[in-house]
Scaffold this active site. Structure first.
Site, PDB file in Angstrom:
ATOM      1  N   LYS A 171      89.438 -42.071  49.684  1.00  0.00           N
ATOM      2  CA  LYS A 171      88.248 -42.488  50.427  1.00  0.00           C
ATOM      3  C   LYS A 171      87.992 -41.450  51.502  1.00  0.00           C
ATOM      4  O   LYS A 171      88.818 -41.247  52.398  1.00  0.00           O
ATOM      5  CB  LYS A 171      88.502 -43.873  51.041  1.00  0.00           C
ATOM      6  CG  LYS A 171      87.464 -44.394  51.991  1.00  0.00           C
ATOM      7  CD  LYS A 171      86.086 -44.551  51.389  1.00  0.00           C
ATOM      8  CE  LYS A 171      86.048 -45.283  50.091  1.00  0.00           C
ATOM      9  NZ  LYS A 171      84.723 -45.543  49.541  1.00  0.00           N
TER      10      LYS A 171
ATOM     11  N   HIS B 171      84.615 -50.379  40.554  1.00  0.00           N
ATOM     12  CA  HIS B 171      84.651 -50.342  42.009  1.00  0.00           C
ATOM     13  C   HIS B 171      85.451 -51.526  42.560  1.00  0.00           C
ATOM     14  O   HIS B 171      85.584 -52.554  41.913  1.00  0.00           O
ATOM     15  CB  HIS B 171      83.196 -50.417  42.505  1.00  0.00           C
ATOM     16  CG  HIS B 171      83.042 -50.703  43.952  1.00  0.00           C
ATOM     17  ND1 HIS B 171      82.692 -51.942  44.452  1.00  0.00           N
ATOM     18  CD2 HIS B 171      83.172 -49.905  45.033  1.00  0.00           C
ATOM     19  CE1 HIS B 171      82.603 -51.886  45.761  1.00  0.00           C
ATOM     20  NE2 HIS B 171      82.889 -50.658  46.146  1.00  0.00           N
TER      21      HIS B 171
HETATM   22  O1  LIG Z   1      86.966 -50.638  51.808  1.00  0.00           O
HETATM   23  C1  LIG Z   1      86.351 -49.588  52.096  1.00  0.00           C
HETATM   24  O2  LIG Z   1      86.414 -49.089  53.206  1.00  0.00           O
HETATM   25  C2  LIG Z   1      85.530 -48.941  51.011  1.00  0.00           C
HETATM   26  O3  LIG Z   1      84.802 -47.889  51.507  1.00  0.00           O
HETATM   27  C3  LIG Z   1      84.648 -49.947  50.343  1.00  0.00           C
HETATM   28  O4  LIG Z   1      83.932 -50.645  51.296  1.00  0.00           O
HETATM   29  C4  LIG Z   1      83.700 -49.345  49.358  1.00  0.00           C
HETATM   30  O5  LIG Z   1      82.841 -50.338  48.903  1.00  0.00           O
HETATM   31  C5  LIG Z   1      84.301 -48.819  48.135  1.00  0.00           C
HETATM   32  O6  LIG Z   1      85.614 -48.829  48.038  1.00  0.00           O
HETATM   33  C6  LIG Z   1      83.635 -47.613  47.485  1.00  0.00           C
HETATM   34  O7  LIG Z   1      84.113 -47.186  46.473  1.00  0.00           O
HETATM   35  O8  LIG Z   1      82.588 -47.157  47.962  1.00  0.00           O
HETATM   36 MG   LIG Z   2      82.570 -45.736  46.114  1.00  0.00          MG
END
Ligand SMILES: O=C([O-])[C@@H](O)[C@@H](O)[C@H](O)[C@@H](O)C(=O)[O-]
Ligand SMILES: [Mg+2]
Length: 416
Positions: free
Chosen positions: A187, A314
């Site tokens: 991420k 996702h």
């Molecule tokens: O949990 C997080 O911080 C992610 O950024 C999530 O909110 C996203 O929806 C996700 O994992 C993504 O693939 O964009």
């Molecule tokens: Mg994503």
């Protein structure tokens, strides 16, 4: 004929570490709603979904119109969800749902619960109701996050801090040693792209056999996205949501061979046609929580297949009922060939009885028990509901939480 007699909706809060992303940082608790659909012959079907207060209100409005529905009538379910939301003026809503289809979002946990009930009644696992297993175990990816060691003022958790290449590689090693993952997702969108590219390169050096991906959640401009994509050609299997919008993604796609993936610009059926026409994305991340449940996610899979797009999955922070549903769906979807995302390793609490969904060699074996194959732990459910009541969080707010530490923090898509 088995009919729905009543619905129970239980919002829960479970501990979540301080994971960083483009909009801020995860709060100490993540929220979910546990949906129990009871039938007139004493069965209970399970579903799991978001728990923001506006979503809970929609779920509750729909819960009122479901008693009497035959558990095999999924078309009837969709009709009732649509009509209940329309009469409350909620089929077109703004905010989180402005690109998503609210009928699909609200229908999803009920559809999963009805499939669980169908399976329980027929004594067959959900995967069989979805066409049968094309794989017995479903591979997931190691989902890495930049993170703080502890929540502000809190005790350090088990994972430690990860704010640089060494920290992320250490995190990857811990997660891979524990779960056996063979794909890695980072991420991003937290630090300057150059630092994040360095991390990806460090991961590639440390795990040369693993498939890699990075997802900056639209933190980059088109120009930056093209530059980073070129730098990472041959290093990553896909680049997820580098920049906002179908047009932006299409522009990036023109200049790179790396497949672009999304769970941000194609999140409902209405966006598929423009994305295909613009050749904006090469991989769609499905997510049954907003694509309308398991069967509509399979429909998405068919559309992706038809138009030559790949399919991945996702995840947001979730519990075991969702993991079971994701596993049944992925097992029954032939073209879901990428390892699925999951936040599951980040959680320390659950509402299901343990032992049914272990990760082995990075995969989860499809449960063969009836329905979803998971059982609710009533005590754990009660405890996490108490935590929800006491914790006071009623909507995920990563930005607000980050601002308690850094008042100047601005979430900024395409900031770099
Ligand atoms: O949990 C997080 O911080 C992610 O950024 C999530 O909110 C996203 O929806 C996700 O994992 C993504 O693939 O964009
Ligand atoms: Mg994503």
């Amino acid at each position: 004929m088995t009919r729905i007699s009543r619905i129970e909706l239980t919002p829960v809060a479970f501990a979540d570490p301080p994971l960083l992303n483009v909009v801020g940082v995860h709060e100490p608790f993540a929220l979910r709603t546990i949906v129990q659909v009871h039938t007139d012959d004493g069965l209970v079907g399970l579903g799991e979904t978001y728990a923001a207060d506006d979503h809970l209100a929609r779920l509750a409005a729909v819960a009122e119109v479901l008693p009497g529905l035959d558990v095999f009538d999924l078309n009837g379910l969709r009709r009732r969800v649509h009509d209940a939301l329309a009469s409350g003026g909620a089929t077109q809503v703004g905010g989180m749902l402005n690109l998503q289809d609210p009928v699909d979002v609200v229908m999803s946990p009920y559809e999963v619960a009805l499939l669980d009930l169908q399976g329980k009644q027929l004594d067959r696992p959900v995967v069989d109701l979805l066409g049968g297993a094309v794989r017995d175990e479903v591979p997931f990816s190691a989902y890495l996050f930049y993170k703080w060691a502890a929540h502000p003022g809190g005790e350090p958790g088990a994972w430690g801090a990860a704010l640089d290449p060494d920290g992320i590689v250490r995190q990857a090693r811990t997660m891979i040693d524990q779960y056996g993952f063979t794909a890695i997702k980072l991420k991003g969108g937290v630090f300057e792209p150059a630092q994040e590219v360095e991390v990806v390169r460090a991961l590639a050096a440390a795990f040369p056999e693993h498939k890699l991906r990075i997802d900056p959640n639209c933190a980059w401009t088109v120009e930056t996205s093209v530059r980073v994509a070129r730098e990472l050609e041959g290093v990553i299997e896909y680049l997820e949501d580098p920049t906002p919008g179908i047009e932006g993604m299409a522009e990036v796609a023109r200049y790179t061979k790396i497949p672009l993936a999304t769970n941000m610009c194609v999140i409902a059926f209405a966006q598929l046609k423009p994305a295909v026409l613009a050749d904006a994305v090469q991989v769609v991340l499905s997510d049954h929580h907003y694509w309308g449940g398991l069967r509509r996610s399979q429909l998405l899979g068919g559309i992706c297949d038809t138009f030559g797009m790949g399919l991945s999955m996702h995840s947001n922070s979730h519990l075991g009922i969702s993991l079971a549903a994701m596993t049944h769906l992925a097992a029954a979807t032939p073209n879901l060939t990428y390892a699925c995302d999951t936040h599951y390793p980040w959680k320390t609490e659950d509402v299901i009885k343990p032992g049914v969904l272990p990760f082995e060699r990075g995969s989860v074996r499809v449960p063969r028990g009836p329905g979803l194959g998971v059982e609710l732990d009533e005590d754990a459910l009660g405890k996490l509901h108490e935590q929800y009541l006491a914790g006071g969080i009623r909507k995920r707010d990563d930005t607000g939480y980050m601002r308690t530490v850094d008042p100047e923090f601005t979430p900024n898509t395409a900031r770099w």
